[in-house]
Design a protein around this motif. Structure first.
Motif, short mmCIF file in Angstrom:
data_model
loop_
_atom_site.label_atom_id
_atom_site.label_comp_id
_atom_site.label_asym_id
_atom_site.label_seq_id
_atom_site.Cartn_x
_atom_site.Cartn_y
_atom_site.Cartn_z
N ASP A 289 33.11 6.51 25.53
CA ASP A 289 32.78 7.83 26.05
C ASP A 289 33.76 8.88 25.55
OD1 ASP A 289 31.36 9.69 27.94
OD2 ASP A 289 33.35 9.76 28.85
N ARG A 290 35.03 8.53 25.49
CA ARG A 290 36.03 9.47 24.97
C ARG A 290 35.83 9.75 23.49
NH1 ARG A 290 42.00 8.68 27.61
NH2 ARG A 290 41.39 8.85 29.79
N LEU A 291 35.38 8.74 22.78
CA LEU A 291 35.20 8.89 21.33
C LEU A 291 33.95 9.68 20.98
CD1 LEU A 291 35.95 8.07 18.41
CD2 LEU A 291 34.72 5.92 18.81
N ARG A 292 32.94 9.57 21.81
CA ARG A 292 31.63 10.10 21.45
C ARG A 292 31.58 11.63 21.50
NH1 ARG A 292 29.23 7.53 24.89
NH2 ARG A 292 28.58 5.73 23.62
N LEU A 293 30.99 12.23 20.47
CA LEU A 293 30.67 13.65 20.45
C LEU A 293 29.16 13.81 20.47
CD1 LEU A 293 33.11 15.01 17.69
CD2 LEU A 293 33.32 15.31 20.17
N ASP A 294 28.72 14.90 21.08
CA ASP A 294 27.32 15.31 20.97
C ASP A 294 27.31 16.81 20.73
OD1 ASP A 294 27.84 16.46 23.48
OD2 ASP A 294 26.86 14.83 24.56
N ALA A 295 26.12 17.38 20.62
CA ALA A 295 26.03 18.81 20.31
C ALA A 295 26.73 19.65 21.38
CB ALA A 295 24.57 19.22 20.18
N GLU A 296 26.60 19.24 22.62
CA GLU A 296 27.23 19.99 23.71
C GLU A 296 28.75 19.93 23.63
OE1 GLU A 296 27.24 20.12 28.63
OE2 GLU A 296 25.84 18.83 27.54
N ARG A 297 29.29 18.76 23.33
CA ARG A 297 30.74 18.64 23.25
C ARG A 297 31.30 19.38 22.04
NH1 ARG A 297 32.14 12.36 25.18
NH2 ARG A 297 31.26 12.60 27.28
N ASP B 96 27.60 17.58 10.11
CA ASP B 96 28.55 16.69 9.44
C ASP B 96 29.49 16.02 10.45
OD1 ASP B 96 27.46 17.36 7.01
OD2 ASP B 96 28.98 18.87 6.54
N VAL B 97 29.94 16.80 11.44
CA VAL B 97 30.83 16.26 12.46
C VAL B 97 30.13 15.16 13.24
CG1 VAL B 97 32.09 16.79 14.58
CG2 VAL B 97 32.18 18.38 12.65
N LEU B 98 28.90 15.42 13.66
CA LEU B 98 28.18 14.43 14.46
C LEU B 98 27.83 13.18 13.64
CD1 LEU B 98 25.80 16.73 16.55
CD2 LEU B 98 27.91 15.60 17.27
N ALA B 99 27.54 13.36 12.38
CA ALA B 99 27.24 12.20 11.53
C ALA B 99 28.47 11.31 11.39
CB ALA B 99 26.75 12.66 10.16
N ALA B 100 29.63 11.93 11.15
CA ALA B 100 30.86 11.16 11.04
C ALA B 100 31.19 10.48 12.37
CB ALA B 100 32.00 12.08 10.60
N ASN B 101 30.98 11.20 13.46
CA ASN B 101 31.28 10.64 14.76
C ASN B 101 30.36 9.47 15.10
OD1 ASN B 101 30.65 11.07 18.08
ND2 ASN B 101 32.79 10.96 17.45
#
Length: 415
Positions: A67-75, A44-49
Motif C-alpha cells: 500500500d505504501r509503495l502503490r501509486l494511483d492517479a489520485e496519489r 510514465d510514473v504510474l507505469a514504472a510504479n
C-alpha cells in the motif's frame, strides 16, 4: 567514500549555494513547474510504479508495504498538489526568529537559513520523493534521495521529471538527485557522508530508523514509528468515540499516525466495548484484547507483545483500564512518542492527558490521522519527528531550516 557519491554530493552542495540566494518567486515558480511536470508525466510514473508493485508482490512483500509503495492517479495528483501548497507557504529563509538591540548598541538578529544538503533515506512510498524535493527546495536546500530498491523504477522516473523541471525553471538540476549505488551500500555511504551532507532524515520502519540513528556519522533527525493510542474516558461522548476510533484505525492502516492501541475506561466499558468490537470487526479489524474485550466472539487474546506492536494493518490492541491514571501509565509504558488521543468531555481529564503524556502530538476529541503536515496546514511534510532535537512533530518548512546569528555594530569592541 565512493567517488560517485562524492561527485553527486559536491554537485548538490554547489547547487544549494545558488539556491540559498534565490528569491521566493524563483523557488515558487520552480515548484509549480515541478507540479506541472509530475502531472504531465503521470502515465510514465504510474507505469514504472506498476512494475515496482508487481515485483514487490511477487517477492512476497507485506500488504501494508504494498500500500505504501502503490501509486494511483489520485496519489500522483496529491503529490503535485503538495508541491503547489508548499509554493503557497511563506518562505522561511531569512525569517527573523528573534532580534534585539544590546545595551552596547549592537543589533542582534537570529535568521532562518538553509541546511545546505539534506539526505533522505526512506522505504517504499515514492510520494516521499516529491514531498522531500519540494520542501527542501523551498527551504533552500538540495536533497539527496535514497529510496528502497522496491521503488527504484518509480523514484528514477520521478527524479528525472523533477530535475528536468528545475532546469527549465532556471535552477540547477542537481538540487534533486538519487544516491548512486545498489543494495544497502548506497545508504551506508550516505550515512557516512559527514561533511558532504548536513543532515539526514530516515523515513520507514523501526529497523531502518534504528539502523540510521545508530550507524550514521551525519546528524540525524529521527522520524519515529507510531504505536498510537486512543483512550476513551469515562465522560466521553460514546458516538464520538466510535467515530474517532474507526477513523484512526481504518482510514488508512499503513501509516505511522494510524491508531494501533485502544484504551477504554471501565465506567463506559459495558456499553462501549460491544459496540467497538462490532464496529471494528465490520471494517475487517482483528481486535487483540484483554479479558473484557476477549469475552466477545472473534477477539484474539492480547499478549504483552501486542501492546508494543505497530501493526500497520487491520489489527488493534485493546484493553479496559480502571481510570485515567491507568490509561496514562499504559501510554507512558508503550507509546513510541508519536501521536496520542483522548476522547473526553472532561476539561480536567483532557488537561491532565495533555500535560502528562509525552508525545510529539496529543489530540483531544480528534483522530490521530490528523497528525500530518498537510492536514495541519504545513503543506507537504518531510516526516514526523518523535525526537526532541532539532524538531518534533510534523516537519514542514521552518523545521527544515537551521539558524544563524547576525550581529551588526558601529565599531564596538569588547572590553
Amino acid at each position: 567514500m565512493p567517488d560517485d557519491l562524492r561527485a553527486v554530493a559536491d554537485r548538490a552542495r554547489e547547487a544549494s549555494r545558488r539556491l540559498a540566494t534565490a528569491p521566493r518567486a524563483v523557488k515558487d515558480t520552480a515548484l509549480h513547474a515541478m507540479a506541472d511536470a509530475v502531472l504531465e508525466a503521470r502515465a510514465d510514473v504510474l507505469a514504472a510504479n506498476a512494475e515496482d508493485v508487481e515485483a514487490a508482490r511477487e517477492s512476497g512483500t507485506a500488504a501494508h508495504l504494498l500500500d505504501r509503495l502503490r501509486l494511483d492517479a489520485e496519489r500522483v495528483a496529491a503529490t503535485a498538489e503538495g508541491l503547489r501548497q508548499v509554493a503557497s507557504l511563506p518562505d522561511p529563509v531569512g525569517e527573523v526568529v528573534r532580534g534585539s538591540r544590546l545595551p552596547n548598541g549592537l543589533e542582534l538578529r537570529q535568521l532562518r537559513v538553509p541546511f545546505g544538503v539534506v539526505g533522505v533515506i526512506y522505504e517504499a512510498r515514492p510520494n516521499v520523493t516529491t514531498d522531500a524535493a519540494g520542501i527542501c527546495l523551498k527551504a533552500g536546500s538540495a536533497v539527496l534521495l535514497r529510496g528502497s530498491a522496491s521503488a527504484l523504477r518509480s523514484n528514477t522516473v520521478v527524479v528525472r521529471v523533477l530535475r528536468t523541471a528545475l532546469e527549465e525553471a532556471g535552477l540547477p538540476a542537481d538540487l534533486v538527485a538519487l544516491v548512486p549505488g545498489e543494495g544497502r551500500e548506497g545508504a551506508a555511504a550516505l550515512m557516512r557522508a559527514r561533511g558532504l551532507v548536513d543532515v539526514l532524515v530516515p523515513r520507514g520502519g523501526a529497523g531502518l530508523i534504528r539502523s540510521v540513528v545508530e550507524s550514521s556519522t551525519v546528524p540525524v533527525i529521527e522520524t519515529g514509528v507510531g504505536n498510537c493510542h486512543v483512550y476513551v474516558d469515562a465522560s466521553a461522548d460514546l458516538d464520538m468515540a466510535l467515530s474517532i476510533v474507526a477513523n484512526a484505525k481504518t482510514q488508512r492502516t499503513s501509516v505511522c499516525n494510524a491508531a494501533e492501541s485502544l484504551l477504554v475506561h471501565e465506567a463506559v466499558a459495558d456499553e462501549l466495548v460491544p459496540r467497538l468490537v462490532a464496529l471494528l470487526q465490520e471494517s475487517g479489524v482483528t481486535v487483540h484484547g484483554d479479558e473484557r474485550f476477549a469475552a466477545h466472539a472473534g477477539v484474539v487474546p492480547a499478549t504483552e507483545e501486542d501492546w508494543a506492536t505497530e501493526y500497520l494493518s487491520l489489527d488493534i490492541a485493546a484493553r479496559v483500564v480502571p481510570d485515567l491514571d491507568a490509561a496514562i501509565d499504559h501510554v507512558r509504558r508503550w507509546s513510541t512518542g508519536h501521536s496520542e488521543a483522548i476522547v473526553t468531555e472532561s476539561r480536567s481529564a483532557a488537561d491532565r492527558f495533555v500535560a502528562e503524556v509525552d508525545a510529539a502530538a496529543v489530540l483531544v476529541n480528534a483522530s490521530t490521522r490528523f497528525v500530518d503536515g498537510g492536514e495541519l496546514g504545513f503543506g507537504a511534510e518531510i516526516g514526523i519527528s518523535t525526537q526532541k532535537l532539532h524538531a518534533r512533530g510534523p516537519m514542514g518548512l521552518p523545521e527544515m531550516t537551521t539558524t544563524k546569528y547576525v550581529v551588526s555594530g558601529h565599531g564596538q569592541t569588547r572590553s
